[in-house]
Design an enzyme around this catalytic site. Structure first.
Site, PDB file in Angstrom:
ATOM      1  N   ASN A  14      -6.416  -6.470   4.659  1.00  0.00           N
ATOM      2  CA  ASN A  14      -5.018  -6.823   4.366  1.00  0.00           C
ATOM      3  C   ASN A  14      -5.009  -8.026   3.440  1.00  0.00           C
ATOM      4  O   ASN A  14      -6.070  -8.557   3.069  1.00  0.00           O
ATOM      5  CB  ASN A  14      -4.266  -7.110   5.677  1.00  0.00           C
ATOM      6  CG  ASN A  14      -2.756  -7.137   5.488  1.00  0.00           C
ATOM      7  OD1 ASN A  14      -2.191  -6.228   4.880  1.00  0.00           O
ATOM      8  ND2 ASN A  14      -2.094  -8.176   5.969  1.00  0.00           N
ATOM      9  N   LYS A  15      -3.833  -8.448   3.077  1.00  0.00           N
ATOM     10  CA  LYS A  15      -3.654  -9.556   2.140  1.00  0.00           C
ATOM     11  C   LYS A  15      -4.502 -10.762   2.541  1.00  0.00           C
ATOM     12  O   LYS A  15      -4.617 -11.105   3.712  1.00  0.00           O
ATOM     13  CB  LYS A  15      -2.163  -9.922   2.098  1.00  0.00           C
ATOM     14  CG  LYS A  15      -1.774 -11.030   1.158  1.00  0.00           C
ATOM     15  CD  LYS A  15      -2.241 -10.831  -0.264  1.00  0.00           C
ATOM     16  CE  LYS A  15      -1.756  -9.557  -0.894  1.00  0.00           C
ATOM     17  NZ  LYS A  15      -2.374  -9.278  -2.212  1.00  0.00           N
ATOM     18  N   ASP A  44      -3.669  -2.712   4.100  1.00  0.00           N
ATOM     19  CA  ASP A  44      -3.916  -1.953   2.875  1.00  0.00           C
ATOM     20  C   ASP A  44      -4.969  -0.877   3.088  1.00  0.00           C
ATOM     21  O   ASP A  44      -5.042   0.078   2.330  1.00  0.00           O
ATOM     22  CB  ASP A  44      -4.332  -2.921   1.768  1.00  0.00           C
ATOM     23  CG  ASP A  44      -3.185  -3.871   1.465  1.00  0.00           C
ATOM     24  OD1 ASP A  44      -2.318  -3.516   0.664  1.00  0.00           O
ATOM     25  OD2 ASP A  44      -3.115  -4.943   2.097  1.00  0.00           O
ATOM     26  N   ALA A  92       0.796  -1.231   0.000  1.00  0.00           N
ATOM     27  CA  ALA A  92       0.000   0.000   0.000  1.00  0.00           C
ATOM     28  C   ALA A  92       0.834   1.290   0.000  1.00  0.00           C
ATOM     29  O   ALA A  92       0.635   2.170  -0.845  1.00  0.00           O
ATOM     30  CB  ALA A  92      -0.967  -0.037   1.182  1.00  0.00           C
TER      31      ALA A  92
HETATM   32  O1  MRU Z   1      -1.058  -7.216  -3.265  1.00  0.00           O
HETATM   33  P1  MRU Z   1       0.116  -6.558  -2.604  1.00  0.00           P
HETATM   34  O2  MRU Z   1       1.403  -7.291  -2.688  1.00  0.00           O
HETATM   35  O3  MRU Z   1       0.222  -5.089  -2.980  1.00  0.00           O
HETATM   36  O4  MRU Z   1      -0.304  -6.658  -1.079  1.00  0.00           O
HETATM   37  C1  MRU Z   1      -0.325  -5.653  -0.224  1.00  0.00           C
HETATM   38  C2  MRU Z   1       0.578  -5.946   0.833  1.00  0.00           C
HETATM   39  O5  MRU Z   1       1.782  -5.772   0.692  1.00  0.00           O
HETATM   40  C3  MRU Z   1       0.084  -6.524   2.077  1.00  0.00           C
HETATM   41  O6  MRU Z   1      -1.263  -6.705   2.149  1.00  0.00           O
HETATM   42  C4  MRU Z   1       0.678  -5.832   3.251  1.00  0.00           C
HETATM   43  O7  MRU Z   1       0.551  -6.646   4.320  1.00  0.00           O
HETATM   44  C5  MRU Z   1       0.145  -4.453   3.481  1.00  0.00           C
HETATM   45  S1  MRU Z   1       1.074  -3.207   2.680  1.00  0.00           S
HETATM   46  C6  MRU Z   1       2.185  -2.675   3.925  1.00  0.00           C
END
Ligand code: MRU
Length: 369
Positions: free
Chosen positions: A254-255, A244, A55
């Site tokens: 989040n992911k 995110d 993010a």
């Molecule tokens: O899909 P991405 O790789 O952009 O995923 C986002 C992330 O990197 C993660 O969800 C993360 O834990 C949050 S961003 C610091």
């Protein structure tokens, strides 16, 4: 952070004065390659195709993308087009909108001739700010880890589980979830990190592991499904993830897979913290499950996997029987009730609306609903 002994950020203005350098994260951990972005299209491609991701880094890349766009055309139509093009690249991380709105608000009142220089200065400012926020998150999270470590019997490491990559590669530098971890490791605390591999794109196995290895932080990569078992057996002391988007009421997007970790953590009495820089807070929404758009990525990310063959060649292999469909929601929402605390640049707070509002009173009025 250092790469091969050299201090490196994830994004930087190139010395040629017309382009912006990035690390091509699709090549890690097998190759460290950099790419030059020279246009709005290059920046949009870098975000959409995840050469950059995470993010905070998505927001920083968008700010530089605005500069690249305005270098060639800086009227109102060009400004609006650049904003719309970049905003459409990825839907879930709110830092993208935060950065684009900030650039547009700063540039719109200026005459077009002054916009390129102002856009460049703001991109530099956003990047430097990101690093400062992450350092402050590290300082805020360090006492938590120190206190948890003090409860461990002598000599045993503090076991921290993290999901996806919320390290320096997901930001301009330092990282969010990794900031307290690096701070703890650097002050001599005995830490060990369980790294969720994070299927389907393997940001944990490919990126977090690479980061921790380079910085010398003890870690073990685990299959995504292993976390619950490890928690049941007392082998996880704390979970720290990134985010995110956090809603004004403390729901955490989040992911994909983060929610399952939070459920397992709650069932096993393991504290679950989320490193949350303020640009990741969406003050306009409360209910994350209903109001956050979840990116649906290509089924190919589930159906295939990329890796290095014994010969050294990088190969993509198919995992599924031909004809089996695959689904790929890229994020999930962990309800605030499962979150022990948010580690922000202004300190640690409960994942509740009053706690967030008291830490960030200047934004609290923006909530609705
Ligand atoms: O899909 P991405 O790789 O952009 O995923 C986002 C992330 O990197 C993660 O969800 C993360 O834990 C949050 S961003 C610091």
């Amino acid at each position: 952070m250092n790469v091969a002994g050299r201090s490196t950020r994830t994004i930087w203005p190139e010395a040629d004065g017309v382009s912006v350098g990035i690390i091509d994260q699709t090549r890690l951990p097998h190759a460290f390659a950099t790419v030059r972005m020279e246009s709005l299209a290059d920046a949009a491609h870098a975000i959409r195709d995840m050469l950059v991701r995470g993010a905070p880094l998505i927001g920083a890349t968008a700010a530089w993308g605005m500069w690249l766009a305005l270098r060639t055309e800086s009227g109102d139509a060009a400004l609006n087009r650049a904003h719309a093009t970049l905003l459409a690249t990825r839907p879930t991380a709110v830092n993208l909108r935060w950065a684009l709105d900030r650039v547009q608000a700063r540039l719109a009142p200026l005459p077009p001739s002054e916009r390129p220089d102002a856009a460049r200065a703001l991109a530099v400012e956003i990047c430097d700010e990101d690093v400062a926020l992450n350092r402050a998150i590290g300082a805020a999270g360090l006492p938590l880890l120190t206190a948890l470590a003090a409860r461990k019997p002598g000599g045993e490491p503090l076991n921290i589980l993290t999901h996806c990559n919320a390290g320096w590669l997901a930001t301009v530098d330092v990282g969010t979830a990794t900031a307290p971890i690096y701070a703890a490791h650097d002050t001599g605390l005995n830490v060990h990190v369980w790294v969720d591999e994070t299927r389907p794109r393997n940001q944990g196995a490919s990126l977090t592991a690479w980061e921790l290895l380079n910085h010398g932080v003890p870690h073990t990569v685990i299959a995504d499904n292993a976390g619950g078992h490890l928690m049941q057996h007392g082998r996880v002391d704390v979970v720290i993830t990134g985010t995110d988007r956090v809603t004004a009421a403390g729901d955490v997007c989040n992911k994909i897979g983060t929610y399952l970790k939070a459920l397992a953590a709650r069932d096993n009495g393991v504290p679950f913290y989320v490193a949350t820089p303020s640009p990741s807070i969406d003050w306009t929404i409360r209910d994350g499950r209903r109001e956050i758009p979840i990116e649906e990525r290509s089924a190919a990310e589930v159906a295939r996997i990329t890796g290095r063959l014994p010969s050294g060649e990088i190969a993509v292999v198919e995992l599924l029987p031909p004809g089996s469909p695959a689904g790929n929601p890229a994020f999930d929402v962990t309800p605030a009730r499962l979150v022990t605390g948010l580690i922000t640049e202004r300190g640690v707070c409960a994942a509740t609306e009053p706690a967030l509002a008291s830490l960030f009173p200047e934004y609290a009025g923006r909530t609705h609903g």
